[in-house]
Design a protein around this motif. Structure first.
Motif, PDB file in Angstrom:
ATOM      1  N   ASN A 114       1.399   5.751   4.429  1.00 24.52           N
ATOM      2  CA  ASN A 114       2.837   6.059   5.168  1.00 24.52           C
ATOM      3  C   ASN A 114       3.557   7.266   5.237  1.00 24.52           C
ATOM      4  O   ASN A 114       3.607   7.618   3.813  1.00 24.52           O
ATOM      5  N   LYS A 140       1.752  -4.428   9.423  1.00 19.98           N
ATOM      6  CA  LYS A 140       2.351  -3.492  10.240  1.00 19.98           C
ATOM      7  C   LYS A 140       3.650  -3.750  10.473  1.00 19.98           C
ATOM      8  O   LYS A 140       4.138  -4.653  11.366  1.00 19.98           O
ATOM      9  N   VAL A 174       5.459   1.002   9.036  1.00 17.12           N
ATOM     10  CA  VAL A 174       5.250   1.148   7.907  1.00 17.12           C
ATOM     11  C   VAL A 174       4.479  -0.171   7.505  1.00 17.12           C
ATOM     12  O   VAL A 174       4.394  -1.181   7.890  1.00 17.12           O
TER      13      VAL A 174
END
Length: 379
Positions: free
Chosen positions: A256, A335, A344
């Protein structure tokens, strides 16, 4: 009771007294107007399993072809054991190359394929059979010695090509996407076999691959390449845990990446503002940053916890909604959409059966991670 001795750490690159086996000195390679390799300087040491990793067109195969003698540098030098390779033709170099296609002779047996190069070398004829048998044992092919390549599996053909490449005891073995033709399970098994054989022979291996998992599994060090440059050269754990740039963080594994601005700094702790109305991300910085500086915060999905209720005592807590779930058997990846539409990912080990999972699609969830879970990157 006596304690077992610790295994010695193999890290010749950290020893200033250690002389490299291969040295690239300011090497540049141009094809017309195109620069394939751009002023690279790097040392590779004896007994290393060194991986050149990068996308297609990044220059990794060109580097290998220069080591093999199929290309010559436009500028700079390549030294093998202190000797400039430039005037030495490919067949006279103390290197061997194993190709993705294996390039076995279909009409010759496994035994004769391994012996082929030895018969054309300076080795005494009466020593060749013993060397071939040694290579067969090393690659566990004794039972297949009389078979032709079409009578054995892809993994076994790969081992024949490896045995043939190692038979002449080269100082350096070059492997060009050697496992590309194998299915995933066999590829994983063969990676460990390659590591075992490399360790037993003590030969220096340089492997070209675009497969991150493969490079991270087999290599003592990995060179991540892009546009003819080595972006970062480091051990697999440092490449993964301490990438030096957004490119490396993004290229290796899942990550991320959150853009933000440094709001406050206290020692090695920074607060990064990333979305309006959201609490800042608390992070640990290793590079010098200044207040107001734009940065990227990179955190791996497995370091992000996900919960149905707000956790207590975590340095960073972000609320969001589950948009997607990928079930991969041993792990699940969630997700999650957070403030500003940012996605993220959080990764969780599947310790329970799916039917007992307490988080599903469209659920409101809380993501959390520590202030040392990620890295702050400037570019």
């Amino acid at each position: 009771m006596a304690q077992p001795a610790n295994r010695p750490v193999f890290a010749p690159w950290d020893d200033p007294e250690e002389k490299p086996l291969i040295r690239f000195q300011n090497v540049t390679k141009r094809f017309g107007e195109f620069t394939a390799i751009d002023n690279i300087t790097i040392d590779i040491f004896r007994r290393e399993f060194f991986a050149l990793l990068g996308p297609s067109g990044c220059g990794k195969t060109t580097l290998m072809r220069m080591l093999a003698g199929f290309e010559t540098p436009t500028e700079g030098k390549i030294l093998l054991d202190g000797v400039d390779l430039a005037p030495i033709p490919p067949n006279r170099r103390e290197t061997n190359m194993m190709f993705q296609s294996y390039a076995l002779f279909p009409h010759l047996s496994v035994w004769d394929n391994i012996a082929f190069g030895l018969k054309r070398s300076d080795m005494a004829k009466d020593k060749i059979p013993a060397r071939v048998e040694e290579m067969l044992r090393l690659t566990r092919l004794e039972k297949f010695a009389k078979r032709k390549p079409h009578q054995i599996s892809g993994g076994q053909r790969q081992r024949v090509a490896l045995a043939r490449s190692l038979a002449k005891a080269p100082k350096l073995l070059l492997l060009d996407e050697p496992l590309g033709a194998l299915d995933k399970k066999l590829r994983q098994d063969t990676q460990f076999e390659l590591m075992d054989i490399q360790e037993k022979t003590g030969t220096t291996f340089v492997i070209v691959t675009h497969d991150q998992e493969e490079a991270m599994t087999v290599a003592s060090r990995v060179a991540v390449m892009n546009h003819g440059e080595m972006i970062q050269v480091d051990t697999p754990d440092r490449i993964y845990e301490h990438p030096k740039s957004v490119y490396v963080a993004d290229f290796i594994g899942d990550v991320n990446i959150i853009e933000g601005t440094v709001d406050t700094l206290e020692g090695d702790k920074a607060a990064i503002v990333w979305a309006e109305g959201q609490p800042p991300i608390n992070a640990t910085v290793t590079e010098s940053v200044t207040r107001g500086q734009k940065v990227h915060f990179a955190v791996r999905p497995e370091k992000v916890a996900i919960a149905a209720t707000r956790p207590e005592g975590r340095a960073n807590v972000i609320q969001g909604k589950v948009i997607d779930i990928a079930y991969l058997g041993n792990i699940s990846t969630y997700k999650v959409e957070v403030a500003g539409g940012l996605m993220v990912k959080a990764q969780v080990a599947n310790e329970r059966r799916l039917s007992r999972r307490d988080i599903t699609w469209e659920d409101e969830v809380w993501l959390s991670f520590t202030d040392t879970a990620g890295v702050v990157l400037l570019s």
